[in-house]
Structure formats: structure tokens, C-alpha cells
Design a protein around this motif. Sequence first.
Motif, PDB file in Angstrom:
ATOM      1  N   UNK A  38      20.434 -34.842  36.220  1.00 30.58           N
ATOM      2  CA  UNK A  38      19.069 -35.509  36.949  1.00 30.58           C
ATOM      3  C   UNK A  38      18.784 -34.722  37.986  1.00 30.58           C
ATOM      4  N   UNK A  39      19.170 -33.666  38.133  1.00 34.02           N
ATOM      5  CA  UNK A  39      19.109 -32.655  39.375  1.00 34.02           C
ATOM      6  C   UNK A  39      17.463 -32.466  39.692  1.00 34.02           C
ATOM      7  N   UNK A  40      17.234 -32.392  41.061  1.00 37.32           N
ATOM      8  CA  UNK A  40      15.685 -32.306  41.300  1.00 37.32           C
ATOM      9  C   UNK A  40      15.945 -30.952  42.402  1.00 37.32           C
ATOM     10  N   UNK A  41      15.301 -29.827  42.011  1.00 33.68           N
ATOM     11  CA  UNK A  41      14.715 -28.614  42.788  1.00 33.68           C
ATOM     12  C   UNK A  41      13.600 -28.737  43.067  1.00 33.68           C
ATOM     13  N   UNK A  42      13.279 -28.832  44.493  1.00 31.93           N
ATOM     14  CA  UNK A  42      11.790 -29.024  44.782  1.00 31.93           C
ATOM     15  C   UNK A  42      11.483 -28.194  46.230  1.00 31.93           C
ATOM     16  N   UNK A  43      10.243 -28.229  46.888  1.00 31.96           N
ATOM     17  CA  UNK A  43       9.827 -27.540  47.797  1.00 31.96           C
ATOM     18  C   UNK A  43       9.920 -26.077  47.458  1.00 31.96           C
ATOM     19  N   UNK A  44      10.619 -25.007  48.408  1.00 30.44           N
ATOM     20  CA  UNK A  44      10.426 -23.804  48.118  1.00 30.44           C
ATOM     21  C   UNK A  44      12.108 -23.184  47.931  1.00 30.44           C
ATOM     22  N   UNK A  45      12.953 -24.306  47.529  1.00 31.67           N
ATOM     23  CA  UNK A  45      14.193 -24.077  47.266  1.00 31.67           C
ATOM     24  C   UNK A  45      14.559 -22.890  46.060  1.00 31.67           C
ATOM     25  N   UNK A  57      22.331 -34.302  41.826  1.00 32.57           N
ATOM     26  CA  UNK A  57      21.994 -33.613  43.211  1.00 32.57           C
ATOM     27  C   UNK A  57      20.589 -33.218  43.484  1.00 32.57           C
ATOM     28  N   UNK A  58      20.360 -32.793  44.759  1.00 33.45           N
ATOM     29  CA  UNK A  58      18.843 -32.397  45.230  1.00 33.45           C
ATOM     30  C   UNK A  58      19.021 -31.238  45.928  1.00 33.45           C
ATOM     31  N   UNK A  64      18.920 -22.429  49.270  1.00 31.95           N
ATOM     32  CA  UNK A  64      19.300 -21.265  48.313  1.00 31.95           C
ATOM     33  C   UNK A  64      20.691 -21.923  47.777  1.00 31.95           C
ATOM     34  N   UNK A  65      20.840 -21.754  46.528  1.00 31.67           N
ATOM     35  CA  UNK A  65      22.233 -21.819  45.692  1.00 31.67           C
ATOM     36  C   UNK A  65      22.206 -20.562  45.237  1.00 31.67           C
ATOM     37  N   UNK A  66      23.238 -19.725  45.259  1.00 30.09           N
ATOM     38  CA  UNK A  66      23.389 -18.394  44.547  1.00 30.09           C
ATOM     39  C   UNK A  66      24.821 -17.847  44.122  1.00 30.09           C
ATOM     40  N   UNK A  67      24.917 -16.840  43.492  1.00 33.36           N
ATOM     41  CA  UNK A  67      26.120 -16.586  43.460  1.00 33.36           C
ATOM     42  C   UNK A  67      26.772 -17.215  42.099  1.00 33.36           C
ATOM     43  N   UNK A  68      27.910 -17.695  42.177  1.00 32.67           N
ATOM     44  CA  UNK A  68      28.687 -18.615  41.249  1.00 32.67           C
ATOM     45  C   UNK A  68      28.809 -19.823  41.785  1.00 32.67           C
ATOM     46  N   UNK A  69      28.175 -20.421  42.678  1.00 36.36           N
ATOM     47  CA  UNK A  69      28.203 -21.524  43.409  1.00 36.36           C
ATOM     48  C   UNK A  69      28.087 -22.747  42.583  1.00 36.36           C
ATOM     49  N   UNK A  70      28.750 -23.851  42.820  1.00 34.36           N
ATOM     50  CA  UNK A  70      28.369 -25.051  42.038  1.00 34.36           C
ATOM     51  C   UNK A  70      27.809 -26.188  42.841  1.00 34.36           C
ATOM     52  N   UNK A  71      26.830 -27.079  42.698  1.00 33.98           N
ATOM     53  CA  UNK A  71      26.548 -28.185  43.399  1.00 33.98           C
ATOM     54  C   UNK A  71      26.619 -29.273  42.367  1.00 33.98           C
ATOM     55  N   UNK A  72      27.033 -30.554  42.834  1.00 33.96           N
ATOM     56  CA  UNK A  72      26.884 -31.676  41.662  1.00 33.96           C
ATOM     57  C   UNK A  72      27.190 -32.777  42.387  1.00 33.96           C
ATOM     58  N   UNK A  73      27.348 -34.039  41.497  1.00 32.34           N
ATOM     59  CA  UNK A  73      27.732 -35.317  41.915  1.00 32.34           C
ATOM     60  C   UNK A  73      26.279 -35.689  42.760  1.00 32.34           C
ATOM     61  N   UNK A  74      26.122 -36.487  43.740  1.00 32.55           N
ATOM     62  CA  UNK A  74      24.864 -36.629  44.422  1.00 32.55           C
ATOM     63  C   UNK A  74      24.861 -35.891  45.585  1.00 32.55           C
ATOM     64  N   UNK A  75      25.116 -34.681  45.599  1.00 36.36           N
ATOM     65  CA  UNK A  75      25.099 -33.947  46.903  1.00 36.36           C
ATOM     66  C   UNK A  75      23.507 -33.773  47.251  1.00 36.36           C
ATOM     67  N   UNK A  76      23.271 -33.212  48.251  1.00 39.02           N
ATOM     68  CA  UNK A  76      22.051 -32.929  48.942  1.00 39.02           C
ATOM     69  C   UNK A  76      22.091 -31.764  49.768  1.00 39.02           C
ATOM     70  N   UNK A  77      21.163 -30.468  49.415  1.00 34.02           N
ATOM     71  CA  UNK A  77      21.172 -29.473  50.091  1.00 34.02           C
ATOM     72  C   UNK A  77      19.886 -29.115  50.088  1.00 34.02           C
TER      73      UNK A  77
END
Length: 134
Positions: A38-45, A57-58, A64-77
Amino acid sequence: MSVYIADTASVSPLAHVRGGALVKNNAVIGAGAYIGGLTIVTDNARVSDFAEVGGSSVIQGNAIVRGYAKVGGEAWVCEQALIYDHAKVYSDAIIRGKAQVGGDAVICGRSILEGDVNTPGGRIENVHWWRDIP
């Protein structure tokens, strides 16, 4: 659940957008990136390379999320935050401001990293860190 991609967003034909993910505004999803849950990627991300974003996650602002990075759960970047290399951000972690998380860093729990924080490795759990410590 169905994927929503705004007309103003840019998603590479080589990106994987699944589940109930929302890609809104001027967000950019690059080739090889995976967006799910249920990820949201918005604005200029931007999510690029082989980065994976999932859970609820949002990613927003100019983050910016790049490379082999992982974002999950309810994280907010958000804001100008950068998640790169093999870093992992999950649980209820919040990364904002000009914070940079890279290398093999793991940020989890109810951690908040904000401001000019730069963490190239290690594990941070349930910590509020707002500036670099020399």
C-alpha cells in the motif's frame, strides 16, 4: 487492490508497481525499482535502480530511494532524505530533512532521523537523532 499511477507521474516500463501502490503527482519510479503493498510515492519523490518500497510506507517531498535500498513497514521518508546502497528502513521509522541513510544501515522501530544526519552503517532502533555527532 489496484495500482494507481497519476498522469503526471513517470514510471519506467521496466519498473514493478504492484498491489495497491499509489504513484502520485510528479513522482518518478525508475527501471528496476519495485513498489508494492500500500505504498504511496508522491510529490517529487524518486525510487530508482533496484530499490524496493513496500508495506504501507510513504515516500514524499524530494526524497530519493535508490541502489538496493529497502523501505517497508509503515516507514515514512520525506523532504530531501536519501536512502541508498543496501540500507533498510522499516517499522515506524521516519527519515526526513536532509538525512542520509546508506551503506548497510538498518533504521527501524520508532526511530526518527532528521536534519543533517548521515549514517553510512550500523543499526538504529527507537532513537530520535536530529544532527550529526562528530
